[in-house]
Design a protein around this motif. Structure first.
Motif, short mmCIF file in Angstrom:
data_model
loop_
_atom_site.label_atom_id
_atom_site.label_comp_id
_atom_site.label_asym_id
_atom_site.label_seq_id
_atom_site.Cartn_x
_atom_site.Cartn_y
_atom_site.Cartn_z
N LEU A 230 0.83 -1.20 0.00
CA LEU A 230 0.00 0.00 0.00
C LEU A 230 0.86 1.26 0.00
CD1 LEU A 230 -2.79 -1.07 2.53
CD2 LEU A 230 -3.04 -0.76 0.05
N ARG A 231 1.97 1.24 0.74
CA ARG A 231 2.88 2.39 0.72
C ARG A 231 3.42 2.60 -0.70
NH1 ARG A 231 5.05 -0.23 5.40
NH2 ARG A 231 4.20 0.69 7.32
N ALA A 232 3.78 1.50 -1.36
CA ALA A 232 4.28 1.60 -2.73
C ALA A 232 3.21 2.17 -3.65
CB ALA A 232 4.74 0.23 -3.23
N ALA A 233 1.95 1.75 -3.45
CA ALA A 233 0.85 2.27 -4.27
C ALA A 233 0.61 3.75 -4.00
CB ALA A 233 -0.43 1.46 -3.98
N LEU A 234 0.81 4.18 -2.77
CA LEU A 234 0.68 5.59 -2.44
C LEU A 234 1.75 6.41 -3.16
CD1 LEU A 234 0.05 5.35 1.41
CD2 LEU A 234 -1.50 6.41 -0.22
N ILE A 235 2.98 5.92 -3.13
CA ILE A 235 4.09 6.65 -3.72
C ILE A 235 3.95 6.69 -5.24
CG2 ILE A 235 6.59 6.69 -4.03
CD1 ILE A 235 6.78 5.36 -1.26
N SER A 236 3.56 5.58 -5.85
CA SER A 236 3.47 5.52 -7.30
C SER A 236 2.26 6.26 -7.84
CB SER A 236 3.42 4.05 -7.76
OG SER A 236 2.20 3.45 -7.36
N GLY A 237 1.30 6.57 -6.96
CA GLY A 237 0.12 7.30 -7.41
C GLY A 237 -1.07 6.42 -7.70
N GLU A 238 -0.95 5.11 -7.48
CA GLU A 238 -2.09 4.22 -7.67
C GLU A 238 -3.20 4.52 -6.68
OE1 GLU A 238 -1.25 0.00 -8.53
OE2 GLU A 238 0.85 0.57 -8.36
N LEU A 239 -2.81 4.87 -5.46
CA LEU A 239 -3.77 5.35 -4.47
C LEU A 239 -3.68 6.87 -4.45
CD1 LEU A 239 -3.23 2.81 -1.53
CD2 LEU A 239 -5.05 2.83 -3.24
N ARG A 240 -4.79 7.53 -4.73
CA ARG A 240 -4.80 8.95 -5.01
C ARG A 240 -5.06 9.81 -3.77
NH1 ARG A 240 -2.68 10.43 -9.21
NH2 ARG A 240 -4.09 12.20 -9.35
N PRO A 241 -4.34 10.92 -3.63
CA PRO A 241 -4.59 11.85 -2.52
C PRO A 241 -6.04 12.33 -2.53
CG PRO A 241 -2.57 12.42 -3.67
CD PRO A 241 -3.24 11.38 -4.49
N GLY A 242 -6.67 12.33 -1.36
CA GLY A 242 -8.03 12.80 -1.24
C GLY A 242 -9.09 11.75 -1.52
N GLN A 243 -8.71 10.63 -2.14
CA GLN A 243 -9.66 9.57 -2.45
C GLN A 243 -9.88 8.67 -1.23
OE1 GLN A 243 -11.38 8.75 -5.44
NE2 GLN A 243 -10.81 10.83 -6.01
N VAL A 244 -11.07 8.08 -1.15
CA VAL A 244 -11.40 7.17 -0.06
C VAL A 244 -11.41 5.74 -0.61
CG1 VAL A 244 -13.11 6.50 1.66
CG2 VAL A 244 -12.77 8.92 1.11
N TYR A 245 -10.74 4.84 0.09
CA TYR A 245 -10.64 3.44 -0.34
C TYR A 245 -11.16 2.54 0.79
CZ TYR A 245 -7.64 5.41 -3.91
OH TYR A 245 -7.16 6.16 -4.95
#
Length: 239
Positions: A24-39
């Motif tokens: 998940l940290r890797a996905a945050l850094i790469s942009g797969e998990l987007r700032p402001g989005q709820v998952y």
């Protein structure tokens, strides 16, 4: 026997939680998990092919690090990092890593420095092969392994935490424009200076590298903000 089996099960669960948190940290850094989005944990778990429990636990770990925040009855929102935060994180890293690079150049054994070359080469290879996860992992390993040569475990933990908080958004766009390769090659330049015993030169190289990384953060964030893309395993929660 029952207690031993239970202990093994707990260990396996903890390892899965750590693995998910790392992914998940890797996905945050790469942009797969987007700032402001709820998952949602169930949505992410479906992409991982596992149950929601270790995902939820991993997200709680990320929440304690300030990377996400719980949203009642919905999931977790990815926190947004502003320019002021990034400037402050970079300043702290510069205060730590630049002088430590000079000190390590003067004190580290040559074989310990040379042992970092395969990692530096892996960073370059990953950048050229557009392997973003490999790039991020190798970059993390290089910087933290280099600092570990100081013998100060708390210092390594501090920089590790700063790296997590100062995640780079929009890495995909930077990769597509070929802007990661130069940053990757700076690791080899730094290593060569350290092996040559050039403490001042290595400090200047590290300062330039961190400044380069900061400029990539700015480019990645500004270029990626207007576009809302979903990729890979990042399944957004439905309200």
């Amino acid at each position: 026997m029952g207690h031993l089996k239970q202990r093994n099960l707990i260990t396996a669960t903890e390892r899965l939680r750590d693995q998910v948190a790392h992914a998940l940290r890797a996905a945050l850094i790469s942009g797969e998990l987007r700032p402001g989005q709820v998952y949602s944990a169930p949505g992410l778990a479906e992409d991982f092919g596992i149950s929601a429990t270790p995902v939820r636990e991993a997200m709680l770990d990320l929440a304690r690090e300030g990377l996400v925040e719980p949203v009642r009855n919905k999931g977790f929102r990815v926190t947004e990092v502003n320019e002021r935060d990034l400037d402050q994180y970079t300043e702290i890293r510069t205060l730590i890593e630049v002088p430590m690079t000079g000190r390590i150049t003067r004190t580290a054994a040559r074989e310990d420095l040379e042992a970092l070359r395969p990692v530096a080469e892996e960073i370059v290879r990953a950048a050229r092969d557009h392997d973003l996860i490999g790039y991020l992992e190798a970059d993390r390993q290089f910087h933290l392994s280099l600092l570990a040569l100081s013998g100060n475990e708390r210092l390594v933990e501090t920089v590790s935490d700063l790296r997590k908080r100062s995640r780079l958004y929009g890495l995909t766009g930077l990769d597509e424009r070929g802007e990661l390769i130069h940053s990757a090659e700076e690791h080899l330049e730094l290593l060569d200076l350290m092996l040559a015993g050039d403490a001042k030169g290595s400090e200047k190289c590290m300062a330039r590298h961190l400044g380069h990384v900061r400029s990539l953060w700015a480019k990645g964030a500004s270029a990626d903000r207007p576009v809302e893309r979903q990729k890979g395993r990042a399944a957004a929660a439905r309200p």
